[in-house]
Write a protein that holds these residues in place. Structure first.
Motif, short mmCIF file in Angstrom:
data_model
loop_
_atom_site.label_atom_id
_atom_site.label_comp_id
_atom_site.label_asym_id
_atom_site.label_seq_id
_atom_site.Cartn_x
_atom_site.Cartn_y
_atom_site.Cartn_z
N PHE A 197 17.79 11.29 2.70
CA PHE A 197 16.92 10.13 3.36
C PHE A 197 15.75 10.12 2.41
O PHE A 197 15.23 11.15 2.00
CB PHE A 197 16.44 10.49 4.83
N HIS A 198 15.17 8.91 2.30
CA HIS A 198 13.61 8.74 2.15
C HIS A 198 12.57 8.49 2.90
O HIS A 198 13.05 8.25 4.23
CB HIS A 198 13.75 7.68 0.99
N GLN A 199 11.41 8.79 2.91
CA GLN A 199 10.29 8.74 4.03
C GLN A 199 9.71 7.28 3.65
O GLN A 199 9.49 6.84 2.83
CB GLN A 199 9.35 9.85 3.77
N PHE A 200 9.41 6.57 5.08
CA PHE A 200 8.55 5.36 5.19
C PHE A 200 7.67 5.56 6.30
O PHE A 200 7.93 6.27 7.19
CB PHE A 200 9.64 4.45 5.40
N GLN A 201 6.72 4.67 6.28
CA GLN A 201 5.86 4.45 7.32
C GLN A 201 6.50 3.83 8.27
O GLN A 201 6.80 2.62 8.12
CB GLN A 201 4.61 4.01 6.60
N GLU A 202 6.31 4.11 9.38
CA GLU A 202 7.17 3.58 10.60
C GLU A 202 6.48 1.93 10.79
O GLU A 202 5.42 1.91 10.82
CB GLU A 202 6.87 4.31 11.86
N GLY A 203 7.57 1.09 11.05
CA GLY A 203 7.17 -0.36 11.15
C GLY A 203 7.04 -0.99 10.02
O GLY A 203 6.66 -2.35 9.89
N THR A 204 7.24 -0.40 8.80
CA THR A 204 7.01 -0.96 7.49
C THR A 204 7.99 -0.77 6.44
O THR A 204 8.67 0.36 6.73
CB THR A 204 5.54 -0.55 6.94
N GLY A 205 8.07 -1.20 5.14
CA GLY A 205 9.13 -0.78 4.26
C GLY A 205 8.40 -0.16 3.16
O GLY A 205 8.88 0.14 2.01
N ASP A 206 7.40 0.68 3.51
CA ASP A 206 6.45 1.35 2.52
C ASP A 206 6.79 2.63 2.39
O ASP A 206 6.88 3.51 3.30
CB ASP A 206 4.83 1.06 3.01
N ARG A 207 7.07 3.01 1.21
CA ARG A 207 7.61 4.30 0.83
C ARG A 207 6.67 5.47 0.91
O ARG A 207 5.25 5.08 0.83
CB ARG A 207 8.29 4.46 -0.43
N ILE A 208 7.00 6.55 1.54
CA ILE A 208 6.06 7.90 1.27
C ILE A 208 6.25 8.71 0.20
O ILE A 208 7.31 9.10 -0.08
CB ILE A 208 6.14 8.46 2.76
N ARG A 209 5.06 8.83 -0.59
CA ARG A 209 5.29 9.66 -1.77
C ARG A 209 4.42 10.93 -1.63
O ARG A 209 3.12 11.02 -1.09
CB ARG A 209 4.50 9.02 -3.06
N ASN A 210 4.81 12.00 -2.11
CA ASN A 210 4.51 13.36 -2.22
C ASN A 210 3.45 13.64 -3.39
O ASN A 210 4.41 13.47 -4.48
CB ASN A 210 5.22 14.57 -1.99
N LYS A 211 2.15 13.87 -3.49
CA LYS A 211 1.56 14.02 -4.45
C LYS A 211 0.74 15.57 -4.66
O LYS A 211 0.61 15.79 -3.79
CB LYS A 211 0.46 12.76 -4.73
N ARG A 212 0.54 15.90 -5.78
CA ARG A 212 0.00 17.21 -6.11
C ARG A 212 -1.54 17.01 -6.20
O ARG A 212 -1.82 16.54 -7.02
CB ARG A 212 0.71 18.08 -7.24
N VAL A 213 -2.23 17.24 -5.21
CA VAL A 213 -3.66 16.93 -4.89
C VAL A 213 -4.59 18.33 -4.96
O VAL A 213 -4.23 19.08 -4.27
CB VAL A 213 -3.70 16.17 -3.83
N ASN A 214 -5.52 18.20 -5.82
CA ASN A 214 -6.51 19.26 -5.69
C ASN A 214 -7.28 19.11 -4.40
O ASN A 214 -7.85 18.10 -4.00
CB ASN A 214 -7.51 18.81 -7.03
N GLU A 215 -7.16 20.09 -3.58
CA GLU A 215 -7.67 19.83 -2.32
C GLU A 215 -9.25 19.98 -2.39
O GLU A 215 -9.97 19.39 -1.03
CB GLU A 215 -7.28 21.23 -1.24
N ARG A 216 -9.86 20.25 -3.44
CA ARG A 216 -11.26 20.19 -3.25
C ARG A 216 -11.96 18.89 -3.77
O ARG A 216 -12.85 18.41 -3.24
CB ARG A 216 -11.72 21.51 -4.27
N THR A 217 -11.15 18.44 -4.71
CA THR A 217 -11.57 17.15 -5.44
C THR A 217 -10.99 15.88 -5.03
O THR A 217 -11.43 14.93 -5.05
CB THR A 217 -11.67 16.96 -6.93
N GLY A 218 -9.85 16.21 -4.35
CA GLY A 218 -8.87 15.11 -3.80
C GLY A 218 -8.11 14.20 -5.01
O GLY A 218 -7.53 13.27 -4.67
N ARG A 219 -8.36 14.66 -6.17
CA ARG A 219 -7.69 14.04 -7.27
C ARG A 219 -6.43 14.52 -7.46
O ARG A 219 -6.08 16.01 -7.50
CB ARG A 219 -8.53 14.38 -8.69
#
Length: 314
Positions: free
Chosen positions: A32-54
């Motif tokens: 399965f792929h992940q979507f936001q409920e009620g929309t057709g928007d895909r959810i993507r996992n990103k590698r983010v620096n927890e301090r800078t948010g980048r």
């Protein structure tokens, strides 16, 4: 044709057998792929620096092992490769054991083990046939995909099969994991007798092709039904636990149901029946043959009386 996932040599004594490892199994799970409920928007996992948010590129990520609270030792890929024993590309056999000695809980995943090349088929066949004649399984270690494995190699018809295994310290202690481990107790004789009869009545030859992943089948049906706008049928509820006071009756009813599915005979009945028939047939045959022997004896005696006496020479 499938590609090998590991190449190297199997070493036992002074003999080295080049081999290739191939996956023997594949999963058929629904992905399965992940979507936001009620929309057709895909959810993507990103590698983010927890301090800078980048977001951080994968090539800029290193691994860290915690050595104390909040303190880490950083290791990059080159440092890990430098200590990895997998560079030797060797599957070293340490011992041979009987397969019955290995608890199945140690088995992890199955692979086909093929010859390394056309020129090495003879040594491969020699190892396979020697293990088959000795009825032994080889136990060794190898490094594959950055992890060291305990491995069992066993002959299977024309092939050698490799089973990756868990190490002893990876097997959990049930006494520590379970809320309570049931102690061995003397069972009720009648319940035990009927339970064994139920097992006998449900015993059949092992035919793996008769079994399917019915849950995955139902998931596919659910997807197709929703795609076509159809209603979804609800599956049956899970059975409730059998109460101890109803156990004997439940066992007897189960034996009766299994007996009907098998044509009215339980396994114990069908095993005993041929013996009784054979015994009856032998007795009947013996009864018929006895008068024939007596009649033959009477005929012989009568013939002797009628035969003229031989004259002796003077």
């Amino acid at each position: 044709m499938a590609r090998s996932i590991w190449t190297g040599v199997v070493s036992f004594g002074l003999v080295s057998v080049p081999v290739k490892v191939y996956s023997a199994t594949q999963d058929h799970d629904v992905h399965f792929h992940q979507f936001q409920e009620g929309t057709g928007d895909r959810i993507r996992n990103k590698r983010v620096n927890e301090r800078t948010g980048r977001e951080v590129d994968y090539s800029d990520i290193v691994k860290g092992a915690e050595v104390s609270d909040g303190n880490y030792v950083m290791l990059d890929a080159d440092e890990l490769d430098a200590v990895a024993p997998g560079r030797s590309r060797s599957l070293d056999i340490h011992t041979f054991v009987e397969q019955s000695e290995i608890d199945p809980i140690y088995y992890q995943k199955t692979y086909f083990l093929g010859p390394g090349s056309d020129e090495t088929v003879r040594t491969y066949a020699l190892l396979r046939d020697a293990m088959a004649d000795a009825d032994r399984v080889a136990i060794g270690t190898l490094v594959m995909r950055g992890k060291e494995y305990l491995a069992a190699i066993r002959p299977d018809k024309d092939l050698l099969v490799l089973e990756t295994m868990f190490f002893a310290d990876e097997i959990r202690d049930p006494a520590k994991e379970l809320d309570a481990v049931p102690k061995r107790a003397k069972p009720d004789k009648k319940e035990l007798q009927v339970a064994v009869q139920l097992i006998d009545s449900m015993t059949a030859p092992w035919k793996p092709e008769e079994f399917r992943d019915t849950y995955t089948d139902r998931v596919h049906e659910l997807i197709e039904a929703k795609a076509e706008g159809n209603e979804v049928t609800v599956s049956d509820e899970a059975p409730t636990a059998t109460k101890a006071i109803d156990l004997l009756e439940a066992l007897r009813a189960s034996v009766e149901a299994a007996s009907k599915r098998r044509g009215g005979k339980t396994a114990t009945t069908s095993k005993a029946a041929p013996k009784k028939k054979a015994a009856a047939a032998t007795k009947k045959s013996a009864t018929k043959k006895a008068p024939a022997k007596k009649a033959q004896a009477k005929k012989t005696a009568a013939a002797k009386k009628r035969a003229p006496a031989k004259k002796t020479a003077a």
